[in-house]
Design a protein around this motif. Structure first.
Motif, PDB file in Angstrom:
ATOM      1  N   SER A 149      25.994  80.337  -4.409  1.00 28.55           N
ATOM      2  CA  SER A 149      26.640  79.807  -3.218  1.00 28.55           C
ATOM      3  C   SER A 149      25.823  78.630  -2.704  1.00 28.55           C
ATOM      4  O   SER A 149      24.582  78.671  -2.728  1.00 28.55           O
ATOM      5  N   GLY A 150      26.498  77.596  -2.255  1.00 21.38           N
ATOM      6  CA  GLY A 150      25.772  76.436  -1.755  1.00 21.38           C
ATOM      7  C   GLY A 150      26.620  75.585  -0.847  1.00 21.38           C
ATOM      8  O   GLY A 150      27.850  75.630  -0.890  1.00 21.38           O
ATOM      9  N   LYS A 151      25.924  74.827  -0.041  1.00 23.63           N
ATOM     10  CA  LYS A 151      26.594  73.905   0.864  1.00 23.63           C
ATOM     11  C   LYS A 151      27.139  72.732   0.049  1.00 23.63           C
ATOM     12  O   LYS A 151      26.385  72.069  -0.661  1.00 23.63           O
ATOM     13  N   PRO A 152      28.437  72.467   0.115  1.00 22.74           N
ATOM     14  CA  PRO A 152      28.996  71.343  -0.647  1.00 22.74           C
ATOM     15  C   PRO A 152      28.346  70.020  -0.238  1.00 22.74           C
ATOM     16  O   PRO A 152      28.047  69.796   0.936  1.00 22.74           O
ATOM     17  N   LEU A 153      28.124  69.151  -1.231  1.00 25.78           N
ATOM     18  CA  LEU A 153      27.539  67.842  -0.948  1.00 25.78           C
ATOM     19  C   LEU A 153      28.570  66.883  -0.358  1.00 25.78           C
ATOM     20  O   LEU A 153      28.211  65.939   0.329  1.00 25.78           O
ATOM     21  N   ASN A 154      29.836  67.116  -0.664  1.00 24.29           N
ATOM     22  CA  ASN A 154      30.921  66.251  -0.172  1.00 24.29           C
ATOM     23  C   ASN A 154      30.655  64.784  -0.482  1.00 24.29           C
ATOM     24  O   ASN A 154      30.779  63.915   0.380  1.00 24.29           O
ATOM     25  N   GLU A 155      30.273  64.543  -1.732  1.00 20.89           N
ATOM     26  CA  GLU A 155      30.005  63.186  -2.197  1.00 20.89           C
ATOM     27  C   GLU A 155      30.824  62.948  -3.462  1.00 20.89           C
ATOM     28  O   GLU A 155      31.143  63.886  -4.192  1.00 20.89           O
ATOM     29  N   PRO A 156      31.146  61.681  -3.734  1.00 22.66           N
ATOM     30  CA  PRO A 156      31.879  61.395  -4.967  1.00 22.66           C
ATOM     31  C   PRO A 156      31.007  61.723  -6.175  1.00 22.66           C
ATOM     32  O   PRO A 156      29.774  61.702  -6.096  1.00 22.66           O
ATOM     33  N   ILE A 157      31.664  62.031  -7.291  1.00 24.85           N
ATOM     34  CA  ILE A 157      30.944  62.365  -8.520  1.00 24.85           C
ATOM     35  C   ILE A 157      31.447  61.468  -9.646  1.00 24.85           C
ATOM     36  O   ILE A 157      32.653  61.315  -9.849  1.00 24.85           O
ATOM     37  N   ALA A 158      30.492  60.875 -10.373  1.00 24.13           N
ATOM     38  CA  ALA A 158      30.775  60.147 -11.605  1.00 24.13           C
ATOM     39  C   ALA A 158      29.873  60.770 -12.654  1.00 24.13           C
ATOM     40  O   ALA A 158      28.661  60.861 -12.463  1.00 24.13           O
ATOM     41  N   HIS A 159      30.453  61.247 -13.758  1.00 22.92           N
ATOM     42  CA  HIS A 159      29.623  61.918 -14.761  1.00 22.92           C
ATOM     43  C   HIS A 159      30.037  61.508 -16.164  1.00 22.92           C
ATOM     44  O   HIS A 159      31.191  61.155 -16.423  1.00 22.92           O
ATOM     45  N   TYR A 160      29.063  61.529 -17.024  1.00 24.27           N
ATOM     46  CA  TYR A 160      29.298  61.290 -18.442  1.00 24.27           C
ATOM     47  C   TYR A 160      28.080  61.804 -19.186  1.00 24.27           C
ATOM     48  O   TYR A 160      26.948  61.466 -18.831  1.00 24.27           O
ATOM     49  N   GLY A 161      28.319  62.618 -20.208  1.00 18.95           N
ATOM     50  CA  GLY A 161      27.190  63.191 -20.947  1.00 18.95           C
ATOM     51  C   GLY A 161      26.284  63.957 -19.994  1.00 18.95           C
ATOM     52  O   GLY A 161      26.764  64.700 -19.146  1.00 18.95           O
ATOM     53  N   PRO A 162      24.976  63.742 -20.090  1.00 17.43           N
ATOM     54  CA  PRO A 162      24.046  64.500 -19.246  1.00 17.43           C
ATOM     55  C   PRO A 162      23.863  63.908 -17.852  1.00 17.43           C
ATOM     56  O   PRO A 162      23.105  64.443 -17.050  1.00 17.43           O
ATOM     57  N   LEU A 214      26.158  55.252 -12.804  1.00 14.25           N
ATOM     58  CA  LEU A 214      26.219  55.862 -14.122  1.00 14.25           C
ATOM     59  C   LEU A 214      25.836  54.838 -15.195  1.00 14.25           C
ATOM     60  O   LEU A 214      25.033  55.132 -16.094  1.00 14.25           O
ATOM     61  N   ALA A 215      26.372  53.613 -15.107  1.00 13.14           N
ATOM     62  CA  ALA A 215      26.046  52.547 -16.064  1.00 13.14           C
ATOM     63  C   ALA A 215      24.553  52.219 -16.010  1.00 13.14           C
ATOM     64  O   ALA A 215      23.909  52.039 -17.054  1.00 13.14           O
ATOM     65  N   LYS A 216      23.981  52.192 -14.805  1.00 11.79           N
ATOM     66  CA  LYS A 216      22.548  51.917 -14.652  1.00 11.79           C
ATOM     67  C   LYS A 216      21.715  53.023 -15.292  1.00 11.79           C
ATOM     68  O   LYS A 216      20.712  52.759 -15.958  1.00 11.79           O
ATOM     69  N   ALA A 217      22.121  54.278 -15.110  1.00 10.43           N
ATOM     70  CA  ALA A 217      21.390  55.408 -15.697  1.00 10.43           C
ATOM     71  C   ALA A 217      21.394  55.308 -17.220  1.00 10.43           C
ATOM     72  O   ALA A 217      20.356  55.507 -17.865  1.00 10.43           O
ATOM     73  N   PHE A 218      22.545  54.972 -17.832  1.00 11.15           N
ATOM     74  CA  PHE A 218      22.609  54.814 -19.284  1.00 11.15           C
ATOM     75  C   PHE A 218      21.720  53.664 -19.739  1.00 11.15           C
ATOM     76  O   PHE A 218      21.009  53.767 -20.734  1.00 11.15           O
ATOM     77  N   GLU A 219      21.763  52.565 -19.010  1.00 13.34           N
ATOM     78  CA  GLU A 219      20.942  51.399 -19.361  1.00 13.34           C
ATOM     79  C   GLU A 219      19.453  51.763 -19.311  1.00 13.34           C
ATOM     80  O   GLU A 219      18.689  51.440 -20.229  1.00 13.34           O
ATOM     81  N   GLU A 220      19.026  52.457 -18.259  1.00 14.01           N
ATOM     82  CA  GLU A 220      17.626  52.858 -18.134  1.00 14.01           C
ATOM     83  C   GLU A 220      17.237  53.852 -19.224  1.00 14.01           C
ATOM     84  O   GLU A 220      16.141  53.782 -19.779  1.00 14.01           O
ATOM     85  N   PHE A 221      18.135  54.751 -19.555  1.00  8.20           N
ATOM     86  CA  PHE A 221      17.867  55.717 -20.619  1.00  8.20           C
ATOM     87  C   PHE A 221      17.687  54.988 -21.953  1.00  8.20           C
ATOM     88  O   PHE A 221      16.726  55.241 -22.681  1.00  8.20           O
ATOM     89  N   GLN A 222      18.599  54.086 -22.264  1.00  6.94           N
ATOM     90  CA  GLN A 222      18.559  53.388 -23.543  1.00  6.94           C
ATOM     91  C   GLN A 222      17.370  52.435 -23.660  1.00  6.94           C
ATOM     92  O   GLN A 222      16.882  52.176 -24.748  1.00  6.94           O
ATOM     93  N   SER A 223      16.853  51.956 -22.516  1.00 12.26           N
ATOM     94  CA  SER A 223      15.698  51.046 -22.558  1.00 12.26           C
ATOM     95  C   SER A 223      14.365  51.810 -22.546  1.00 12.26           C
ATOM     96  O   SER A 223      13.307  51.204 -22.542  1.00 12.26           O
ATOM     97  N   GLY A 224      14.425  53.142 -22.524  1.00 12.15           N
ATOM     98  CA  GLY A 224      13.204  53.951 -22.593  1.00 12.15           C
ATOM     99  C   GLY A 224      12.567  54.271 -21.263  1.00 12.15           C
ATOM    100  O   GLY A 224      11.472  54.848 -21.212  1.00 12.15           O
TER     101      GLY A 224
END
Length: 166
Positions: free
Chosen positions: A129-142, A151-161
């Motif tokens: 049970s938890g308090k909802p964050l009530n925020e938008p969600i964008a997800h892909y993979g992990p 999300l695009a920034k996270a992939f870019e940072e992941f791919q650049s190491g």
């Protein structure tokens, strides 16, 4: 073993990742009777606090119940609450039967308390049970972010190491 990934509030998305290994024998145990108990993973149950840390209010438990044992749970009515029957079977509020591998989500803004009764021996139920964050969600993979741009920034940072290397 259940592995759980919990979303973070937007303000905490850039927090350094961490892993919490919460071993069975190290968890806070609330004894219900001689053979049944609740392991508190995070939050608190009957004023006993779990060792898991979270960024938003969460209560999470494993209920280990023998046939005929009742366990009651109370959460704020505006929290999102769900249960997963890992082993055995339970009756919820004396009316709904759930068996192994059943997942049930409770409606928000309804009763704050519910009762589980084990209808078989060696029943294990994960209660979340938890308090909802009530925020938008964008997800892909992990990755789970709030916008497509994040999300695009996270992939870019992941791919650049920038997330490190194994």
């Amino acid at each position: 073993m259940v592995q759980i990934w919990v979303n973070l509030p937007a303000k905490d998305k850039e927090t350094t990742p961490k892993y919490q290994d919460l071993l069975f024998d190290d968890m806070t145990k609330v004894q219900l009777n001689e053979n049944s108990f609740i392991n508190v993973i995070a939050g608190s149950y009957k004023e006993q606090k779990g060792k898991g840390t979270t960024f938003s209010p969460i209560d999470m438990y494993n209920a280990y119940l023998q046939k005929g044992t009742n366990a009651d749970f109370t959460f704020p009515k505006d929290w999102s609450t769900a249960i997963l029957v890992i082993e055995g079977s339970v009756k919820v509020n004396e009316e709904t039967d759930l068996k192994k591998d059943s997942f049930a989500m409770f409606e928000n803004d309804t009763e704050e308390t519910f009762i589980l009764e084990a209808t078989s021996d060696n029943t294990i139920v994960l209660i979340m049970s938890g308090k909802p964050l009530n925020e938008p969600i964008a997800h892909y993979g992990p990755f789970v972010m709030n916008t497509q741009e994040q999300l695009a920034k996270a992939f870019e940072e992941f791919q650049s190491g920038k997330f490190g290397k194994l």
